[in-house]
Motif scaffolding. Structure first.
Motif, PDB file in Angstrom:
ATOM      1  N   ILE A  74      51.688  66.269  60.216  1.00  0.00           N
ATOM      2  CA  ILE A  74      52.251  66.307  58.864  1.00  0.00           C
ATOM      3  C   ILE A  74      53.743  66.641  58.903  1.00  0.00           C
ATOM      4  CG2 ILE A  74      52.185  67.570  56.673  1.00  0.00           C
ATOM      5  CD1 ILE A  74      49.092  67.800  57.172  1.00  0.00           C
ATOM      6  N   VAL A  75      54.118  67.616  59.725  1.00  0.00           N
ATOM      7  CA  VAL A  75      55.531  67.979  59.850  1.00  0.00           C
ATOM      8  C   VAL A  75      56.341  66.783  60.329  1.00  0.00           C
ATOM      9  CG1 VAL A  75      57.177  69.396  61.134  1.00  0.00           C
ATOM     10  CG2 VAL A  75      55.101  70.441  60.185  1.00  0.00           C
ATOM     11  N   THR A  76      55.810  66.048  61.311  1.00  0.00           N
ATOM     12  CA  THR A  76      56.504  64.858  61.814  1.00  0.00           C
ATOM     13  C   THR A  76      56.635  63.795  60.735  1.00  0.00           C
ATOM     14  OG1 THR A  76      55.733  65.266  64.071  1.00  0.00           O
ATOM     15  CG2 THR A  76      56.449  63.022  63.554  1.00  0.00           C
ATOM     16  N   THR A  77      55.587  63.629  59.937  1.00  0.00           N
ATOM     17  CA  THR A  77      55.632  62.647  58.847  1.00  0.00           C
ATOM     18  C   THR A  77      56.727  62.994  57.845  1.00  0.00           C
ATOM     19  OG1 THR A  77      53.270  62.150  59.060  1.00  0.00           O
ATOM     20  CG2 THR A  77      54.318  61.595  56.959  1.00  0.00           C
ATOM     21  N   LEU A  78      56.800  64.253  57.455  1.00  0.00           N
ATOM     22  CA  LEU A  78      57.816  64.667  56.486  1.00  0.00           C
ATOM     23  C   LEU A  78      59.227  64.519  57.065  1.00  0.00           C
ATOM     24  CD1 LEU A  78      56.156  67.907  55.046  1.00  0.00           C
ATOM     25  CD2 LEU A  78      56.185  65.636  54.022  1.00  0.00           C
ATOM     26  N   HIS A  79      59.393  64.924  58.313  1.00  0.00           N
ATOM     27  CA  HIS A  79      60.716  64.955  58.922  1.00  0.00           C
ATOM     28  C   HIS A  79      61.183  63.589  59.413  1.00  0.00           C
ATOM     29  CE1 HIS A  79      63.789  65.878  62.028  1.00  0.00           C
ATOM     30  NE2 HIS A  79      64.097  66.892  61.220  1.00  0.00           N
ATOM     31  N   ASP A  80      60.295  62.850  60.095  1.00  0.00           N
ATOM     32  CA  ASP A  80      60.705  61.614  60.767  1.00  0.00           C
ATOM     33  C   ASP A  80      60.408  60.344  59.981  1.00  0.00           C
ATOM     34  OD1 ASP A  80      61.454  63.311  62.773  1.00  0.00           O
ATOM     35  OD2 ASP A  80      59.796  62.817  64.122  1.00  0.00           O
ATOM     36  N   THR A  81      59.314  60.356  59.215  1.00  0.00           N
ATOM     37  CA  THR A  81      58.950  59.150  58.454  1.00  0.00           C
ATOM     38  C   THR A  81      59.659  59.114  57.103  1.00  0.00           C
ATOM     39  OG1 THR A  81      56.767  59.089  59.530  1.00  0.00           O
ATOM     40  CG2 THR A  81      57.047  57.805  57.484  1.00  0.00           C
ATOM     41  N   TYR A  82      59.567  60.208  56.361  1.00  0.00           N
ATOM     42  CA  TYR A  82      60.161  60.231  55.023  1.00  0.00           C
ATOM     43  C   TYR A  82      61.568  60.836  54.999  1.00  0.00           C
ATOM     44  CZ  TYR A  82      55.651  58.732  53.319  1.00  0.00           C
ATOM     45  OH  TYR A  82      54.509  58.009  53.092  1.00  0.00           O
ATOM     46  N   HIS A  83      61.996  61.394  56.113  1.00  0.00           N
ATOM     47  CA  HIS A  83      63.365  61.926  56.240  1.00  0.00           C
ATOM     48  C   HIS A  83      63.704  62.896  55.097  1.00  0.00           C
ATOM     49  CE1 HIS A  83      63.938  59.057  59.467  1.00  0.00           C
ATOM     50  NE2 HIS A  83      63.540  58.086  58.673  1.00  0.00           N
ATOM     51  N   VAL A  84      62.760  63.783  54.805  1.00  0.00           N
ATOM     52  CA  VAL A  84      63.002  64.811  53.792  1.00  0.00           C
ATOM     53  C   VAL A  84      64.230  65.613  54.213  1.00  0.00           C
ATOM     54  CG1 VAL A  84      62.069  66.871  52.670  1.00  0.00           C
ATOM     55  CG2 VAL A  84      60.572  64.906  53.157  1.00  0.00           C
ATOM     56  N   GLU A  85      65.161  65.798  53.292  1.00  0.00           N
ATOM     57  CA  GLU A  85      66.434  66.432  53.649  1.00  0.00           C
ATOM     58  C   GLU A  85      66.320  67.956  53.762  1.00  0.00           C
ATOM     59  OE1 GLU A  85      69.318  65.030  50.856  1.00  0.00           O
ATOM     60  OE2 GLU A  85      69.075  62.946  51.430  1.00  0.00           O
ATOM     61  N   LYS A 114      59.963  75.330  60.078  1.00  0.00           N
ATOM     62  CA  LYS A 114      61.235  75.970  60.439  1.00  0.00           C
ATOM     63  C   LYS A 114      61.770  75.399  61.752  1.00  0.00           C
ATOM     64  CE  LYS A 114      64.407  79.262  60.281  1.00  0.00           C
ATOM     65  NZ  LYS A 114      65.724  78.672  60.300  1.00  0.00           N
ATOM     66  N   GLN A 115      60.867  75.184  62.694  1.00  0.00           N
ATOM     67  CA  GLN A 115      61.273  74.639  63.988  1.00  0.00           C
ATOM     68  C   GLN A 115      61.784  73.208  63.844  1.00  0.00           C
ATOM     69  OE1 GLN A 115      58.540  75.248  67.333  1.00  0.00           O
ATOM     70  NE2 GLN A 115      58.943  73.162  68.024  1.00  0.00           N
ATOM     71  N   ALA A 116      61.097  72.411  63.027  1.00  0.00           N
ATOM     72  CA  ALA A 116      61.456  70.997  62.900  1.00  0.00           C
ATOM     73  C   ALA A 116      62.710  70.790  62.057  1.00  0.00           C
ATOM     74  CB  ALA A 116      60.288  70.214  62.298  1.00  0.00           C
ATOM     75  N   PHE A 117      62.844  71.551  60.962  1.00  0.00           N
ATOM     76  CA  PHE A 117      63.942  71.319  60.023  1.00  0.00           C
ATOM     77  C   PHE A 117      65.180  72.159  60.333  1.00  0.00           C
ATOM     78  CE2 PHE A 117      60.597  69.218  57.767  1.00  0.00           C
ATOM     79  CZ  PHE A 117      61.227  68.275  56.966  1.00  0.00           C
ATOM     80  N   GLY A 118      65.004  73.218  61.107  1.00  0.00           N
ATOM     81  CA  GLY A 118      66.152  74.030  61.500  1.00  0.00           C
ATOM     82  C   GLY A 118      66.941  74.549  60.311  1.00  0.00           C
ATOM     83  N   GLU A 119      68.223  74.216  60.257  1.00  0.00           N
ATOM     84  CA  GLU A 119      69.087  74.687  59.175  1.00  0.00           C
ATOM     85  C   GLU A 119      68.735  74.066  57.827  1.00  0.00           C
ATOM     86  OE1 GLU A 119      73.112  74.040  60.260  1.00  0.00           O
ATOM     87  OE2 GLU A 119      73.147  75.656  61.763  1.00  0.00           O
ATOM     88  N   HIS A 120      67.884  73.054  57.824  1.00  0.00           N
ATOM     89  CA  HIS A 120      67.474  72.427  56.565  1.00  0.00           C
ATOM     90  C   HIS A 120      66.143  72.997  56.052  1.00  0.00           C
ATOM     91  CE1 HIS A 120      70.372  68.999  55.954  1.00  0.00           C
ATOM     92  NE2 HIS A 120      70.807  69.597  57.058  1.00  0.00           N
ATOM     93  N   TYR A 121      65.712  74.103  56.646  1.00  0.00           N
ATOM     94  CA  TYR A 121      64.560  74.859  56.143  1.00  0.00           C
ATOM     95  C   TYR A 121      65.085  75.933  55.197  1.00  0.00           C
ATOM     96  CZ  TYR A 121      60.402  77.881  56.197  1.00  0.00           C
ATOM     97  OH  TYR A 121      59.308  78.640  55.837  1.00  0.00           O
ATOM     98  N   LEU A 122      64.578  75.954  53.966  1.00  0.00           N
ATOM     99  CA  LEU A 122      65.020  76.918  52.965  1.00  0.00           C
ATOM    100  C   LEU A 122      63.953  77.989  52.777  1.00  0.00           C
ATOM    101  CD1 LEU A 122      66.376  74.434  50.269  1.00  0.00           C
ATOM    102  CD2 LEU A 122      67.705  75.691  51.964  1.00  0.00           C
ATOM    103  N   TYR A 123      64.324  79.229  53.016  1.00  0.00           N
ATOM    104  CA  TYR A 123      63.414  80.341  52.748  1.00  0.00           C
ATOM    105  C   TYR A 123      63.182  80.402  51.240  1.00  0.00           C
ATOM    106  CZ  TYR A 123      61.596  85.115  52.451  1.00  0.00           C
ATOM    107  OH  TYR A 123      60.820  86.217  52.192  1.00  0.00           O
TER     108      TYR A 123
END
Length: 357
Positions: free
Chosen positions: A265-276, A293-302
């Motif tokens: 699911i994380v890969t789908t959100l990050h790589d397929t749909y390119h959620v910002e 958090k690991q996948a999105f890095g600085e684009h993860y919002l607490y």
């Protein structure tokens, strides 16, 4: 000839004036259409209800509620689990729930509707959008033609004496509430769509759920309650509105998900749909927080309780991390809720580390 020339010049001037007026009117109309869609420049989301957070003045509890402010609109999404706690947290956030344009109730579960009595005590006439479900707590209209009739029966054995109303109205849990039921995905205002889907997951099969999609020049702002129909399915439908997903906030309901499912699911959100940007909360689950958090890095919002997300102008994520205090409150409140993974799976281990990839 001179008179003809003067008349010709007059007609030319008049025609030019008409053209100028027409062009001006067209420009104004175009600008009006452009401005009718929500602007992302001042958009923000305030988390009013969740089980983790760093603001000591707020009261943590299992459930979800968020205030979305965009283009002058104030939208409450869900009401959490308890009216007193919602009232407390709204006061702590400086939020006046008597001033709302409308409310979206994502689904019927108690940890999303429990604060309705407080909401209605301060804003009794506010428009509330809710999913249409047969005989649900939000009310239901049943056409009388939906049941078979037998004209041979005596009147005392027939529903309504054999003369039923055209519509049989089921009661709702909040008498007098201004609820509009949504059966299918609907654009309720220019650029603001309620995505209606049905869960096919065990224990929530046939549960209807609404998600809020706001189309802005920077992309979609997508708010989800519990994502019972599947976060990938919700995002897939949202992407048909606008393939650019600017930010997703809310609960992804992956509390009992396995590491392989979380990774997919994380890969789908990050790589397929390119959620910002991603701002998960509520029932997303601790291992999924870590994986996102690991996948999105600085684009993860607490997005803990009391957090204000300025999603219209995100330049960098605040360096706020999930810590042991978040972990302790989240787990304690989860264990006492209906969303506890113990009710769904006895085999899932909770951890603060990211799932294996």
């Amino acid at each position: 000839m001179r008179q003809i020339a003067v008349k010709f010049i007059g007609w030319t001037v008049s025609l030019a004036a008409i053209l100028v007026l027409w062009v001006s009117a067209s420009a104004i109309a175009a600008e009006g259409l452009k401005s009718s869609a929500p602007s992302s420049s001042a958009a923000r989301i305030t988390i009013l209800y969740d089980a983790f957070g760093k603001e000591a003045s707020f009261q943590k509890d299992w459930g979800y509620s968020a205030l979305i402010e965009i283009s002058g609109k104030r939208i409450l999404f869900d009401t959490g689990d308890d009216s007193d706690i919602l009232a407390h947290n709204a006061k702590a956030a400086g939020v006046d729930l008597s001033k709302l344009d409308f409310v979206v109730m994502s689904h019927r579960h108690g940890d999303h509707i429990g604060g309705m009595s407080y909401l209605l005590s301060v804003n009794p006439k506010v428009k509330i959008y809710a999913p249409e479900e047969f005989g649900g707590v939000f009310g239901y209209d049943l056409p009388s033609r939906s049941y078979r009739k037998d004209d041979k029966l005596p009147a005392e054995m027939r529903y309504f004496g054999g003369n039923p109303p055209a519509i049989i109205r089921f009661g709702k849990a909040w008498a007098g509430a201004n609820i509009e039921l949504i059966d299918k995905s609907t654009e309720i205002l220019p650029g603001i769509t309620l995505i209606a889907q049905v869960s096919d997951a065990p224990k929530t099969r046939e549960l209807k759920e609404l998600s809020l999609a706001i189309n802005t020049p920077k992309g979609l702002i997508l708010i989800v309650g519990c994502a019972h129909p599947g976060i990938e399915n919700i995002v897939a439908e949202a992407a048909r509105i606008n393939p650019r997903i600017h930010v997703i906030a809310g609960g992804f309901h992956l509390l009992a998900a396995t590491d392989p499912d979380i990774a997919r699911i994380v890969t789908t959100l990050h790589d397929t749909y390119h959620v910002e940007w991603i701002a998960p909360g509520h029932c997303t689950g601790e291992p999924t927080f870590a994986a996102l958090k690991q996948a999105f890095g600085e684009h993860y919002l607490y997005a803990g309780l009391g957090t204000v997300l300025n999603v219209g102008d995100i330049r960098s994520a605040e360096s706020v991390a999930w810590d042991q205090t978040d972990h302790a409150s989240y787990r304690r409140l989860l264990e006492g809720s209906d969303d506890s993974p113990a009710a769904e799976s006895q085999s899932t281990e909770f951890a603060l580390t990211a799932p294996s990839r």
